[in-house]
Write a protein that holds these residues in place. Sequence first.
Motif, mmCIF file in Angstrom:
data_model
loop_
_atom_site.group_PDB
_atom_site.id
_atom_site.type_symbol
_atom_site.label_atom_id
_atom_site.label_comp_id
_atom_site.label_asym_id
_atom_site.label_seq_id
_atom_site.Cartn_x
_atom_site.Cartn_y
_atom_site.Cartn_z
ATOM 1 N N THR A 132 11.443 106.831 -2.315
ATOM 2 C CA THR A 132 11.941 104.891 -2.287
ATOM 3 C C THR A 132 11.400 104.139 -2.176
ATOM 4 O O THR A 132 12.421 103.067 -3.475
ATOM 5 C CB THR A 132 12.292 104.752 0.147
ATOM 6 N N GLU A 133 9.826 104.283 -2.426
ATOM 7 C CA GLU A 133 9.011 103.397 -3.268
ATOM 8 C C GLU A 133 9.391 103.408 -4.426
ATOM 9 O O GLU A 133 8.931 102.368 -5.582
ATOM 10 C CB GLU A 133 7.672 103.824 -3.165
ATOM 11 N N ALA A 134 10.111 104.532 -5.124
ATOM 12 C CA ALA A 134 9.960 104.559 -6.890
ATOM 13 C C ALA A 134 10.880 104.636 -6.802
ATOM 14 O O ALA A 134 11.680 103.839 -7.963
ATOM 15 C CB ALA A 134 9.634 106.268 -6.932
ATOM 16 N N GLY A 135 12.142 103.643 -5.855
ATOM 17 C CA GLY A 135 13.589 103.131 -6.452
ATOM 18 C C GLY A 135 14.803 104.272 -6.542
ATOM 19 O O GLY A 135 16.085 104.115 -7.412
ATOM 20 N N ILE A 136 14.045 105.519 -6.272
ATOM 21 C CA ILE A 136 15.013 106.907 -7.040
ATOM 22 C C ILE A 136 15.953 107.095 -5.458
ATOM 23 O O ILE A 136 17.178 107.229 -5.927
ATOM 24 C CB ILE A 136 14.251 107.774 -6.866
ATOM 25 N N PHE A 137 15.719 106.679 -4.328
ATOM 26 C CA PHE A 137 16.251 106.321 -3.481
ATOM 27 C C PHE A 137 16.602 105.117 -2.802
ATOM 28 O O PHE A 137 15.498 104.884 -2.431
ATOM 29 C CB PHE A 137 16.055 107.818 -2.149
ATOM 30 N N VAL A 158 6.568 112.512 2.857
ATOM 31 C CA VAL A 158 6.648 111.919 2.020
ATOM 32 C C VAL A 158 7.176 111.474 0.489
ATOM 33 O O VAL A 158 7.549 110.548 0.128
ATOM 34 C CB VAL A 158 4.990 113.067 1.387
ATOM 35 N N VAL A 159 8.670 112.636 0.382
ATOM 36 C CA VAL A 159 8.792 112.695 0.029
ATOM 37 C C VAL A 159 9.799 111.875 -0.200
ATOM 38 O O VAL A 159 10.279 110.847 -1.094
ATOM 39 C CB VAL A 159 10.206 114.409 -0.333
ATOM 40 N N LEU A 160 10.292 111.786 1.172
ATOM 41 C CA LEU A 160 11.203 110.270 1.165
ATOM 42 C C LEU A 160 11.054 109.258 1.045
ATOM 43 O O LEU A 160 11.829 108.355 0.287
ATOM 44 C CB LEU A 160 12.009 110.107 3.039
ATOM 45 N N ALA A 161 9.474 108.949 1.386
ATOM 46 C CA ALA A 161 8.965 107.454 1.040
ATOM 47 C C ALA A 161 8.671 107.378 -0.558
ATOM 48 O O ALA A 161 8.742 106.442 -1.105
ATOM 49 C CB ALA A 161 7.388 107.237 1.943
ATOM 50 N N ALA A 162 8.308 108.424 -0.818
ATOM 51 C CA ALA A 162 7.823 108.381 -2.217
ATOM 52 C C ALA A 162 8.889 107.737 -3.219
ATOM 53 O O ALA A 162 8.474 107.183 -4.242
ATOM 54 C CB ALA A 162 6.510 109.746 -3.164
ATOM 55 N N ALA A 175 21.444 102.282 1.495
ATOM 56 C CA ALA A 175 23.080 102.632 0.861
ATOM 57 C C ALA A 175 23.729 103.385 1.310
ATOM 58 O O ALA A 175 25.061 103.002 1.161
ATOM 59 C CB ALA A 175 22.447 103.131 -0.666
ATOM 60 N N TRP A 176 23.603 104.351 2.527
ATOM 61 C CA TRP A 176 23.801 104.885 3.641
ATOM 62 C C TRP A 176 24.584 104.359 4.878
ATOM 63 O O TRP A 176 25.912 104.418 4.641
ATOM 64 C CB TRP A 176 22.697 105.894 4.060
ATOM 65 N N THR A 232 6.473 100.247 1.355
ATOM 66 C CA THR A 232 6.323 98.551 1.333
ATOM 67 C C THR A 232 7.960 98.766 1.483
ATOM 68 O O THR A 232 8.860 97.371 1.072
ATOM 69 C CB THR A 232 6.198 98.322 0.242
ATOM 70 N N THR A 233 8.262 100.046 1.821
ATOM 71 C CA THR A 233 9.911 100.214 2.022
ATOM 72 C C THR A 233 10.382 100.645 3.798
ATOM 73 O O THR A 233 9.281 100.107 4.923
ATOM 74 C CB THR A 233 10.526 100.730 1.381
ATOM 75 N N GLY A 234 11.525 100.080 3.040
ATOM 76 C CA GLY A 234 12.407 100.091 5.045
ATOM 77 C C GLY A 234 12.127 101.042 5.988
ATOM 78 O O GLY A 234 12.239 101.970 6.867
ATOM 79 N N VAL A 235 11.363 102.288 4.982
ATOM 80 C CA VAL A 235 11.189 104.031 5.736
ATOM 81 C C VAL A 235 9.567 104.230 5.903
ATOM 82 O O VAL A 235 8.861 104.567 6.291
ATOM 83 C CB VAL A 235 11.243 105.006 4.898
#
Length: 275
Positions: free
Chosen positions: A247-252, A241-245, A256-257, A19-22
């Motif tokens: 991002t989905e969790a709101g950790i990253f 997977v790390v990036l998407a997960a 913002a970049w 559901t995010t931009g990635v």
Amino acid sequence: MGGHHAISGTAGALALAGTTGVSLGVIDAGSGMSLASFAAMVTGAALLPDADHHNATIAHSLPKLGPLPSPSEIICRMIGKISGGHRHGTHSIIGIAAFVALAMLLGQLRYGGLAIGAAIMGFVLTSFALKALKLSGPFSVLPWGLSLAVAGFVMKEFDTDPFMLPLAVGLGCAIHIVGDMATTDMCPILYPLNPKAPKGFEHIPVLGSCWNDKGSFGFPILGNAGSIREWILCLVFTGYVVLAATTEAGIFDPGAWATLPHFDEIKTGLTDPLG
């Protein structure tokens, strides 16, 4: 390789249903826990086509209960006999259709807001994924406990639409077959038909390697299974997977970049702090 099939399934689920931009977001699997349960199901389903051999790694994903064979071994023996053996029916279009049909039947099993059918399939697929990712551990209680925990989670959180289960299973199986088609073994996608390549076809540049004399088709850009190219691709999938997960969790937040100062501004600030 098993672990690579699993991580490619996770990456595919997050890429298509995130559901995010990635992510592309072309599948509406919900967000939060619902998305996590969908991704877990696709991850396990990405191993399902290999459940056609009783000695495969995932066949031993659940330990034996006393003198009887393990449930996972029994399931794999049954699938192997029905499908015609290893790398036959389960690695074809008709195999995907059969798994989807089974998932459609299970998807109808609901009690109130609980997805009973999804939990049953989730239990089996989770045990497969744990074994492929080498997360089962040395103790027999661990795969049972983790699989039951995920099954309970899926039963409560999986999308209420009964067609989401066959979608997840079909997606996972398709991702598996595409992965195998990218290796030199390729897949008999037209099984039970095994049309052989015409005489001299193998001499055609590029296309000659996409259809072999056993009736298998593919695009063997990764070479043999377990090649360096496959490992590199797996690392890319893992990173995604790390990036998407996160991002989905709101950790990253990748967005913002865009608000960070330009490199030239940062450099100027360091060399001339008083502006």
